[in-house]
Design an enzyme around this catalytic site. Structure first.
Site, PDB file in Angstrom:
ATOM      1  N   PRO A   5       0.828  -1.202   0.000  1.00  0.00           N
ATOM      2  CA  PRO A   5       0.000   0.000   0.000  1.00  0.00           C
ATOM      3  C   PRO A   5       0.871   1.264   0.000  1.00  0.00           C
ATOM      4  CG  PRO A   5      -0.831  -1.596   1.567  1.00  0.00           C
ATOM      5  CD  PRO A   5       0.492  -2.115   1.088  1.00  0.00           C
ATOM      6  N   GLU A   6       0.431   2.256  -0.756  1.00  0.00           N
ATOM      7  CA  GLU A   6       1.178   3.509  -0.840  1.00  0.00           C
ATOM      8  C   GLU A   6       0.497   4.568   0.014  1.00  0.00           C
ATOM      9  OE1 GLU A   6       2.898   4.356  -4.593  1.00  0.00           O
ATOM     10  OE2 GLU A   6       2.783   2.290  -5.262  1.00  0.00           O
TER      11      GLU A   6
ATOM     12  N   LYS B 136       3.552   5.843   5.229  1.00  0.00           N
ATOM     13  CA  LYS B 136       2.885   4.549   5.125  1.00  0.00           C
ATOM     14  C   LYS B 136       2.570   3.945   6.498  1.00  0.00           C
ATOM     15  CE  LYS B 136       5.207   3.515   0.752  1.00  0.00           C
ATOM     16  NZ  LYS B 136       5.990   2.515  -0.014  1.00  0.00           N
TER      17      LYS B 136
ATOM     18  N   ASN C 134       5.896   1.797  -5.180  1.00  0.00           N
ATOM     19  CA  ASN C 134       6.396   1.360  -6.466  1.00  0.00           C
ATOM     20  C   ASN C 134       5.564   1.864  -7.644  1.00  0.00           C
ATOM     21  OD1 ASN C 134       8.732  -0.022  -7.134  1.00  0.00           O
ATOM     22  ND2 ASN C 134       7.596  -1.826  -7.807  1.00  0.00           N
TER      23      ASN C 134
ATOM     24  N   ARG D 115      12.921  -3.775  -6.081  1.00  0.00           N
ATOM     25  CA  ARG D 115      11.514  -3.578  -6.413  1.00  0.00           C
ATOM     26  C   ARG D 115      11.389  -3.499  -7.926  1.00  0.00           C
ATOM     27  NH1 ARG D 115       8.351  -1.451  -2.545  1.00  0.00           N
ATOM     28  NH2 ARG D 115       6.695  -2.284  -3.864  1.00  0.00           N
TER      29      ARG D 115
END
Length: 268
Positions: A2-3, A51, A165, A250
Site C-alpha cells: 500500500p502507498e 505509510k 512502487n 523492487r
C-alpha cells in the site's frame, strides 16, 4: 505494498469508525501485546504518517501499525461477517458499540507512548499528504545523495514519505526520465516532489488509482504493470526490471523510448 494514498484513506476510515467513542473490545494478537487491554479508553484520532498508521488512545498511548506488503485494516458494522482473511491472520481487533476495526496480517503492531511516536516515524521525510508538507526539505533530502538512481531515491521514505512502487514508475514516466538516472542529472529536480504531491493528492480519496486522467479500468496508469504492452505515448513495448539494493529490489516499469538514459538488462 500500500502507498501513501491508500494509508491516508485507511486512516480516515478508522478515524470515522473509532474516534470519540470508548472501546468495548480490545484484542491485540501479537506476543508483545498479549496482556494489553485498551477497553474503556477512547480513540482520540487515527493519523497517517507516510505509510504508517498512528491510532492515538486516551491516556497518552499510540497503537502504531504498518501494512507493508499485504497488511490491511477492515471496518465492519455489528453483526457483519468479517471478510479480510482467515482468523489466524487477525492481529488486532478494536471495537466501539457501532463499529469494529480488524487488522489483518499486520507485520508491525506496537504500543507506544504518544510522546514517543518519533521513535517509530521520526526518521521519515516530509509527508506527501501531511499538513506539514515541505517541498524544499524533500528536495534537499533527494539531492543529498545526488549520485543515487532517482527510482531508488523516490522509494526511500527518509527523503519523502508516501511514494511506493506504482508512483515511482508513473512519476518517472511523466517526467520522461529513466528510473536509473542519477538524481543530479534530473532536469529541474524540484519537479519530483511537486508532481509526487500532486499525484497523491489527486488520488487520496479514490479507490482506483489514476495517473493518466482516464478512469476506464484498462487506461488508468501509464506504465505500471504493463510490461510488454505498447507505450500509450509512442507505442514502444514497455520494459520491466528489478531496481534497488540486493535484498530490497523492487520491480520498475518504464518506456525505453520516452525515458531514455541509463537502464539495466530488462524484459519486455
Amino acid at each position: 505494498m500500500p502507498e501513501g494514498d491508500t494509508v491516508w484513506r485507511t486512516a480516515r476510515e478508522l478515524d470515522r469508525a473509532l474516534a470519540g467513542a470508548p472501546l468495548v473490545r480490545s484484542d491485540l494478537r501479537v506476543p508483545s501485546l498479549a496482556t494489553v487491554d485498551l477497553t474503556g479508553r477512547r480513540v482520540t484520532e487515527v493519523l497517517p504518517r507516510g505509510k504508517h498508521l498512528l491510532t492515538r488512545v486516551e491516556g497518552g498511548l499510540t497503537l502504531h501499525s504498518h501494512l507493508r506488503m499485504d497488511g490491511a485494516w477492515r471496518v465492519y458494522a455489528p453483526g457483519e461477517r468479517w471478510r479480510g482473511g482467515p482468523g489466524h491472520q487477525i492481529r488486532a481487533v478494536l471495537a466501539t458499540a457501532d463499529r469494529t476495526a480488524v487488522g489483518y496480517r499486520l507485520p508491525v503492531l506496537e504500543l507506544l507512548r504518544t510522546a514517543d511516536e518519533s521513535s517509530a516515524v521520526g526518521h521519515l521525510g516530509p509527508d506527501l499528504l501531511g499538513p506539514g508538507w515541505d517541498a524544499e526539505e524533500a528536495l534537499r533530502r533527494l539531492l543529498a545523495d545526488a549520485g543515487r538512481p532517482v527510482g531508488e531515491a523516490l522509494l526511500d521514505q527518509r527523503n519523502l514519505a508516501g511514494i511506493g512502487n506504482v508512483y515511482k514508475s508513473e512519476l518517472c514516466f511523466l517526467l520522461r526520465i529513466s528510473p536509473w538516472l542519477p538524481v543530479r542529472d534530473v532536469p529541474a529536480p524540484e519537479r519530483l516532489p511537486a508532481l509526487a504531491r500532486k499525484l497523491l493528492e489527486a488520488n487520496k480519496a479514490r479507490t482506483a488509482r489514476i495517473t493518466t486522467g482516464d478512469p476506464r479500468p484498462d487506461h488508468r496508469v501509464w506504465v505500471y504493470g504493463r510490461a510488454g504492452r505498447p507505450c500509450r505515448r509512442c507505442g514502444t513495448p514497455l520494459c520491466t526490471a528489478d531496481q534497488g539494493e540486493p535484498g530490497q529490489e523492487r520491480v520498475t516499469y518504464w518506456c525505453p523510448a520516452c525515458q531514455p538514459g541509463p537502464a539495466p538488462g530488462h524484459t519486455g
